[in-house]
Design a protein around this motif. Structure first.
Motif, PDB file in Angstrom:
ATOM      1  N   GLY A 102       5.971   4.237  42.321  1.00  0.00           N
ATOM      2  CA  GLY A 102       5.834   3.017  43.108  1.00  0.00           C
ATOM      3  C   GLY A 102       5.950   3.314  44.581  1.00  0.00           C
ATOM      4  O   GLY A 102       6.628   2.608  45.332  1.00  0.00           O
ATOM      5  N   ALA A 103       5.282   4.372  45.007  1.00  0.00           N
ATOM      6  CA  ALA A 103       5.483   4.930  46.342  1.00  0.00           C
ATOM      7  C   ALA A 103       5.418   3.891  47.462  1.00  0.00           C
ATOM      8  O   ALA A 103       6.360   3.781  48.259  1.00  0.00           O
ATOM      9  CB  ALA A 103       4.452   6.041  46.582  1.00  0.00           C
ATOM     10  N   ILE A 104       4.336   3.150  47.563  1.00  0.00           N
ATOM     11  CA  ILE A 104       4.193   2.191  48.668  1.00  0.00           C
ATOM     12  C   ILE A 104       5.320   1.167  48.656  1.00  0.00           C
ATOM     13  O   ILE A 104       5.923   0.857  49.689  1.00  0.00           O
ATOM     14  CB  ILE A 104       2.817   1.491  48.586  1.00  0.00           C
ATOM     15  N   TYR A 105       5.615   0.641  47.490  1.00  0.00           N
ATOM     16  CA  TYR A 105       6.706  -0.337  47.338  1.00  0.00           C
ATOM     17  C   TYR A 105       8.051   0.277  47.726  1.00  0.00           C
ATOM     18  O   TYR A 105       8.827  -0.315  48.492  1.00  0.00           O
ATOM     19  CB  TYR A 105       6.720  -0.831  45.891  1.00  0.00           C
ATOM     20  N   GLN A 106       8.333   1.461  47.223  1.00  0.00           N
ATOM     21  CA  GLN A 106       9.612   2.110  47.507  1.00  0.00           C
ATOM     22  C   GLN A 106       9.739   2.476  48.974  1.00  0.00           C
ATOM     23  O   GLN A 106      10.777   2.231  49.607  1.00  0.00           O
ATOM     24  CB  GLN A 106       9.760   3.360  46.629  1.00  0.00           C
ATOM     25  N   TRP A 107       8.683   3.055  49.531  1.00  0.00           N
ATOM     26  CA  TRP A 107       8.735   3.477  50.930  1.00  0.00           C
ATOM     27  C   TRP A 107       8.914   2.278  51.861  1.00  0.00           C
ATOM     28  O   TRP A 107       9.751   2.302  52.755  1.00  0.00           O
ATOM     29  CB  TRP A 107       7.460   4.240  51.304  1.00  0.00           C
ATOM     30  N   SER A 108       8.112   1.255  51.662  1.00  0.00           N
ATOM     31  CA  SER A 108       8.176   0.084  52.531  1.00  0.00           C
ATOM     32  C   SER A 108       9.541  -0.603  52.417  1.00  0.00           C
ATOM     33  O   SER A 108      10.112  -1.039  53.422  1.00  0.00           O
ATOM     34  CB  SER A 108       7.055  -0.901  52.172  1.00  0.00           C
ATOM     35  N   ALA A 120       4.604  -5.558  50.082  1.00  0.00           N
ATOM     36  CA  ALA A 120       3.763  -4.359  50.176  1.00  0.00           C
ATOM     37  C   ALA A 120       3.393  -3.877  48.777  1.00  0.00           C
ATOM     38  O   ALA A 120       2.236  -3.546  48.499  1.00  0.00           O
ATOM     39  CB  ALA A 120       4.492  -3.256  50.950  1.00  0.00           C
ATOM     40  N   GLY A 121       4.393  -3.821  47.887  1.00  0.00           N
ATOM     41  CA  GLY A 121       4.128  -3.403  46.518  1.00  0.00           C
ATOM     42  C   GLY A 121       3.241  -4.372  45.772  1.00  0.00           C
ATOM     43  O   GLY A 121       2.345  -3.973  45.012  1.00  0.00           O
ATOM     44  N   TRP A 122       3.446  -5.663  45.983  1.00  0.00           N
ATOM     45  CA  TRP A 122       2.641  -6.701  45.329  1.00  0.00           C
ATOM     46  C   TRP A 122       1.174  -6.597  45.752  1.00  0.00           C
ATOM     47  O   TRP A 122       0.268  -6.609  44.911  1.00  0.00           O
ATOM     48  CB  TRP A 122       3.220  -8.069  45.680  1.00  0.00           C
TER      49      TRP A 122
END
Length: 510
Positions: A102-108, A120-122
């Motif tokens: 869940g890279a984008i979700y986790q990073w953001s 961001a994750g959604w």
């Protein structure tokens, strides 16, 4: 029960008395090792390269880029590649520091806050589902050119025709059934299919480049012409022509998406993110150039309708051309599989934190296969439902394609934006070591300028891609909803997200 988010999770005790360094690293973020960690360096590279899938996307959107930009659309390619390399460099830093699914979700979430990261994750996961549908539609650009029997609906194979659009949907649904099955089997099967497919794609791409360049009909100076461009003016031709490159060069973050299944992810993922994008960008640019140079004619209308399939079969002969198109079919299949896998990992990661409806079921990992089964089914079904839009109108083909690019570009900006703020405040550190004791990948003193340019590029391209040009999105007229489809879809995605977060009750990820 209370909802868990990346900002408040606490480490669970390791399941084994002697956990690996990778497992201990994951436990530091508060997560047990559930996915099977079996991917090596090449498998990690394959995850990013197969999402990008240069053969899939170039063959799918070459005709569009040429129709609106003429030969000069080639120059949009290096511009987009440079812009995306800036973004990829930022992502490489984050992959080293946050090796999580869940890279984008986790990073953001970790760079900003849980709410911003959730959106961001959604946006990213909805965009990924749309990309799955768009990739599956690419079969229509290739299979009927190999054998007319693949035209199961009607007689006109052009994706811009009613017959072609409907047939694309049928072929796409069949492909999604296949990829969904693979996505629930075992991650070793998934890795094997990815590695074999990517190897075949790279070999095929190199052969296509060599054969096209050795069958050139003209010189590279043709790339400075706008011959046959539907978009008036050089700048306008490049802006719309850039859609092709923008669609190709997304998904390189998938190497980070698979971090929890990769051995030594802090060391491996940053390098494979950059190499996947760099190699795909180089190969894709040469294929586009080769297609322009080897096309029998630039003005007979075939390039803007049939694209590279026409160039291969007419310039190289039916035998060689169709053999290479068969390799493109493999690339499309593996790309659809890889994109679906990335979307599954995003759903799994968000559900694990209790951040989605039915979180408990979506976060469940089959202990035997190491695969989250429910996300694979959800992604497959939703992507298949999107394909049904093709029965409504051929314009849906382009609407689906451009919408997914905009969604991913916006999600990327929701990472590079908070990262830039952290850098300016001096809150982003470049210290730390990877699993082998080496320094973590870092941009060092180039961090702020690279990050700022990456964010600026991403925002400008998002606006360019989403701009409701009637001549692009609704050329036949009478379908205002296709002209505004990207804007409406993004607004609906945000509205659904806001509504769910406002109305939801606390859930548990367990």
């Amino acid at each position: 029960m209370t909802t868990t988010s990346p900002s408040d999770v606490r480490p669970d005790p390791p399941h084994s008395s002697t956990p690996s360094p990778d497992d201990r690293s994951l436990a530091e973020f508060g997560y047990p090792q559930e996915l099977h960690r079996s991917l090596g360096r090449y498998a990690s590279f394959a995850a990013g390269f197969s999402f990008i899938s240069v053969l899939t996307t170039v063959f799918q959107f070459f005709a569009f880029g040429y129709a609106f930009g003429g030969p000069v659309f080639f120059w949009a390619w290096p511009a987009v590649l440079v812009g995306q390399l800036l973004v990829a460099a930022c992502f490489a830093e984050l992959a080293a520091r946050y090796p999580l699914s869940g890279a984008i979700y986790q990073w953001s979430s970790r760079l900003s806050n849980a709410t911003f990261g959730w959106f961001a994750g959604w946006i990213m996961v909805i965009g990924q589902i749309v990309v799955v549908a768009a990739a599956a539609l690419a079969l229509q650009m290739v299979l009927p050119a190999i054998w007319s029997g693949f035209q199961l609906v009607g007689t006109d194979p052009a994706p811009t025709s009613a017959d072609g659009a409907a047939n694309a949907a049928v072929l796409g649904v069949i492909l999604l059934v296949l990829t969904t099955v693979v996505n629930v089997l075992d991650n070793r099967v998934l890795s094997l299919v990815n590695r074999v497919g990517v190897t075949a794609e790279i070999i095929g791409a190199v052969l296509i480049i060599v054969l096209l360049l050795t069958h050139s009909e003209r010189t590279p100076s043709i790339t400075f012409h706008t011959t046959g461009a539907a978009q008036s003016g050089l700048f306008g031709a490049l802006l719309v022509g850039s859609f092709t490159a923008a669609y190709v060069m997304i998904g390189f973050d998938s190497a980070g998406e698979m971090s929890e299944e990769t051995r030594n992810p802090r060391r491996v993922a940053p390098r494979t993110i950059l190499t996947a994008l760099g190699s795909a960008g180089a190969l894709g640019g040469l294929i586009v150039l080769g297609g322009l140079l080897a096309a029998p004619s630039l003005t007979d209308g075939h390039l803007s309708v049939d694209g590279l399939s026409y160039v291969l079969t007419s310039s190289l002969g039916d035998g060689v051309g169709k053999a290479l198109l068969a390799d493109v079919v493999i690339a499309i299949t593996v790309a659809t599989l890889a994109i679906q896998t990335a979307a599954c990992r995003m759903l799994f990661s968000m559900a694990r934190d209790g951040q989605l409806p039915f979180a408990g079921r979506l976060a469940r990992v089959n202990p035997r296969t190491g695969m989250p089964t429910a996300p694979a089914l959800v992604v497959g079904i939703l992507a298949a439902a999107l394909l049904l839009l093709n029965f409504a109108s051929p314009e849906a083909f382009l609407a689906i394609g451009t919408t997914c690019i905009v969604m991913l570009y916006l999600a990327y900006a929701m990472v590079t934006g908070p990262l830039l703020i952290r850098r300016i405040r001096g809150e982003f550190t470049s210290s730390g070591t990877d699993e082998e004791g080496g320094r973590l990948f870092s941009l060092g003193r180039w961090g702020i300028p690279v990050n700022a340019l990456a964010l600026l590029y991403g925002l400008l391209m998002t606006v360019n891609l989403a701009w409701p040009r009637a001549e692009v999105y609704d050329p036949a007229g009478g379908h205002w909803y296709f002209q505004w489809f990207t804007v409406l879809f993004l607004a609906a995605t945000l509205a659904v997200g806001v509504a769910w977060r406002a109305l939801r009750r606390p859930t548990s990820a367990g």
